[in-house]
Scaffold this motif. Structure first.
Motif, PDB file in Angstrom:
ATOM      1  N   THR A  32      30.863  49.068  29.486  1.00  0.00           N
ATOM      2  CA  THR A  32      31.825  49.363  30.638  1.00  0.00           C
ATOM      3  C   THR A  32      31.612  48.105  31.465  1.00  0.00           C
ATOM      4  N   LEU A  33      31.872  47.823  32.900  1.00  0.00           N
ATOM      5  CA  LEU A  33      31.774  46.956  33.533  1.00  0.00           C
ATOM      6  C   LEU A  33      30.847  47.322  35.203  1.00  0.00           C
ATOM      7  N   GLU A  34      29.868  46.330  35.766  1.00  0.00           N
ATOM      8  CA  GLU A  34      29.180  46.919  36.737  1.00  0.00           C
ATOM      9  C   GLU A  34      28.975  46.147  37.680  1.00  0.00           C
ATOM     10  N   GLY A  35      29.198  46.714  38.826  1.00  0.00           N
ATOM     11  CA  GLY A  35      28.799  46.364  39.720  1.00  0.00           C
ATOM     12  C   GLY A  35      30.316  46.113  40.614  1.00  0.00           C
ATOM     13  N   ASP A  36      29.870  43.891  40.683  1.00  0.00           N
ATOM     14  CA  ASP A  36      32.098  43.146  41.313  1.00  0.00           C
ATOM     15  C   ASP A  36      32.616  43.438  39.767  1.00  0.00           C
ATOM     16  N   ALA A  37      32.219  43.473  39.050  1.00  0.00           N
ATOM     17  CA  ALA A  37      33.138  43.654  37.925  1.00  0.00           C
ATOM     18  C   ALA A  37      34.073  44.193  37.040  1.00  0.00           C
ATOM     19  N   ARG A  38      34.018  45.114  37.979  1.00  0.00           N
ATOM     20  CA  ARG A  38      34.823  46.219  37.737  1.00  0.00           C
ATOM     21  C   ARG A  38      35.665  46.153  38.724  1.00  0.00           C
ATOM     22  N   LYS A  39      35.888  45.128  39.817  1.00  0.00           N
ATOM     23  CA  LYS A  39      37.281  44.694  40.382  1.00  0.00           C
ATOM     24  C   LYS A  39      38.026  43.114  40.178  1.00  0.00           C
ATOM     25  N   ASP A  40      36.644  43.022  39.232  1.00  0.00           N
ATOM     26  CA  ASP A  40      37.237  41.926  38.799  1.00  0.00           C
ATOM     27  C   ASP A  40      38.741  41.568  38.135  1.00  0.00           C
ATOM     28  N   PRO A  41      39.758  41.474  38.324  1.00  0.00           N
ATOM     29  CA  PRO A  41      41.027  41.630  36.703  1.00  0.00           C
ATOM     30  C   PRO A  41      40.700  40.433  35.556  1.00  0.00           C
ATOM     31  N   ALA A  42      40.023  39.296  35.594  1.00  0.00           N
ATOM     32  CA  ALA A  42      39.790  38.702  34.621  1.00  0.00           C
ATOM     33  C   ALA A  42      38.532  39.723  33.575  1.00  0.00           C
ATOM     34  N   ALA A  43      37.635  40.145  34.627  1.00  0.00           N
ATOM     35  CA  ALA A  43      36.863  40.633  32.929  1.00  0.00           C
ATOM     36  C   ALA A  43      37.077  42.078  33.077  1.00  0.00           C
ATOM     37  N   ARG A  44      37.985  42.612  34.239  1.00  0.00           N
ATOM     38  CA  ARG A  44      38.616  44.061  33.327  1.00  0.00           C
ATOM     39  C   ARG A  44      39.623  43.501  31.891  1.00  0.00           C
ATOM     40  N   ALA A  45      40.961  42.034  32.059  1.00  0.00           N
ATOM     41  CA  ALA A  45      41.822  42.311  31.739  1.00  0.00           C
ATOM     42  C   ALA A  45      40.939  41.837  30.188  1.00  0.00           C
ATOM     43  N   GLY A  46      39.972  41.228  30.290  1.00  0.00           N
ATOM     44  CA  GLY A  46      39.266  41.269  28.866  1.00  0.00           C
ATOM     45  C   GLY A  46      38.593  41.593  28.177  1.00  0.00           C
TER      46      GLY A  46
END
Length: 310
Positions: A32-46
């Protein structure tokens, strides 16, 4: 071997329910992505491209966006939104719907979870259309009421807040509900049903009803013929039960709440030649999170009901 699962939208109602069902499962490692990472396009794509399986618990447009971000051909996706339920290239994720449906899901890279209302409607109607008891061009209507959790955080607040003023509300009055294409396509009917949805002041649960004038149908089927068609269709399907109706004077919206199963019942009056077909399920169970976990199990080659509440 443990497989990596990314739930995009894990903080929403469906995502939380999926995580609950998978909490004790050793076959999957949930990312899962936590905090701001949930809205970070690069983190989501990764995260989307690094997973073996992705479950999308997102609004329709966000689900389409997430799919577009996936470039890894080995990633297999289950979409819990309504974005892909009639889309080309996607397998409809109702394993019990057709004799070959479970095998199709098992071999698919893109699976779309059914809607909660269509799940009950299709379970009631599809076997009867397939067996010829209901003509494919028959004018069908369906009445349905859901617990308010199906409307997400906004509706939960509306029904639980101090300003809540109603116990039961009909909606979809324009007869253009977004579930209609899915219902018509997968029932394999010539026309969409007249769909009459409502929401009740019950957190979870769902009751879906299809009235039938048996005397007007070409084959004038009996109640026993309808029940037989269901039993033939759902033989050895542990999440769909056919319940007897002797002595039953009422069916409650919460009849299958808190489970991942669905129960079908046929009531009728032999003198008038009329019937009421009723399905009950949990809108968050077989209608959402339970269905997603069932599809995940099937796609991963595991027991289809592992981790589910039968």
């Amino acid at each position: 071997m443990m497989q990596k699962l990314f739930i995009d939208g894990a903080a929403g109602t469906t995502g939380l329910e999926i995580r609950e069902r998978l909490a004790d499962r050793a076959e999957f490692r949930i990312v899962t992505l936590e905090g701001d990472a949930r809205k970070d396009p690069a983190a989501r794509a990764g995260a989307l491209n690094d997973a073996d399986f992705v479950i999308l618990c997102l609004p329709d447009d966000a689900a389409r966006e997430a799919v577009a971000l996936i470039e890894n051909p080995d990633v297999r996706v289950i979409d819990a939104s309504s974005a892909h339920r009639v889309a080309d290239g996607w397998t409809y994720g109702f394993p019990e719907l057709e004799p070959a449906q479970m095998a199709a899901i098992a071999g698919s890279a893109r699976v779309s979870n059914p809607g909660c209302y269509p799940t009950g409607f299709l379970a009631l109607v599809r076997p009867l259309v397939r067996s010829g008891l209901i003509p494919h061009d028959w004018p069908i209507s369906v009445n349905a009421v859901s617990g308010y959790s199906g409307g997400g955080k906004t509706m939960v607040a509306e029904f639980e807040g101090e300003a809540a003023v109603t116990a039961h509300r009909a909606y979809g009055l324009s007869l253009s509900h977004k579930h209609l294409p899915e219902m018509q396509r997968h029932a394999r009917m010539a026309h969409p049903p007249i769909f009459q949805p409502a929401v009740a002041r019950a957190y979870r649960g769902m009751l879906i009803e299809v009235p039938l004038p048996l005397h007007a149908l070409p084959r004038k089927p009996s109640l026993a013929a309808i029940e037989t068609a269901w039993r033939d269709a759902y033989r050895e399907q542990p999440l769909i039960r056919i319940a007897g109706t002797d002595g039953v004077n009422a069916v409650e919206i919460e009849a299958d709440a808190g489970t991942d199963r669905m129960t079908l019942r046929v009531f009728g009056n032999a003198d008038t030649g009329q019937a009421r077909l009723i399905a009950t399920l949990d809108n968050l169970g077989k209608g959402a999170a339970g269905a997603a976990v069932q599809n995940l199990n099937v796609m991963a080659g595991l027991d289809p009901v592992a981790g589910l509440r039968v």
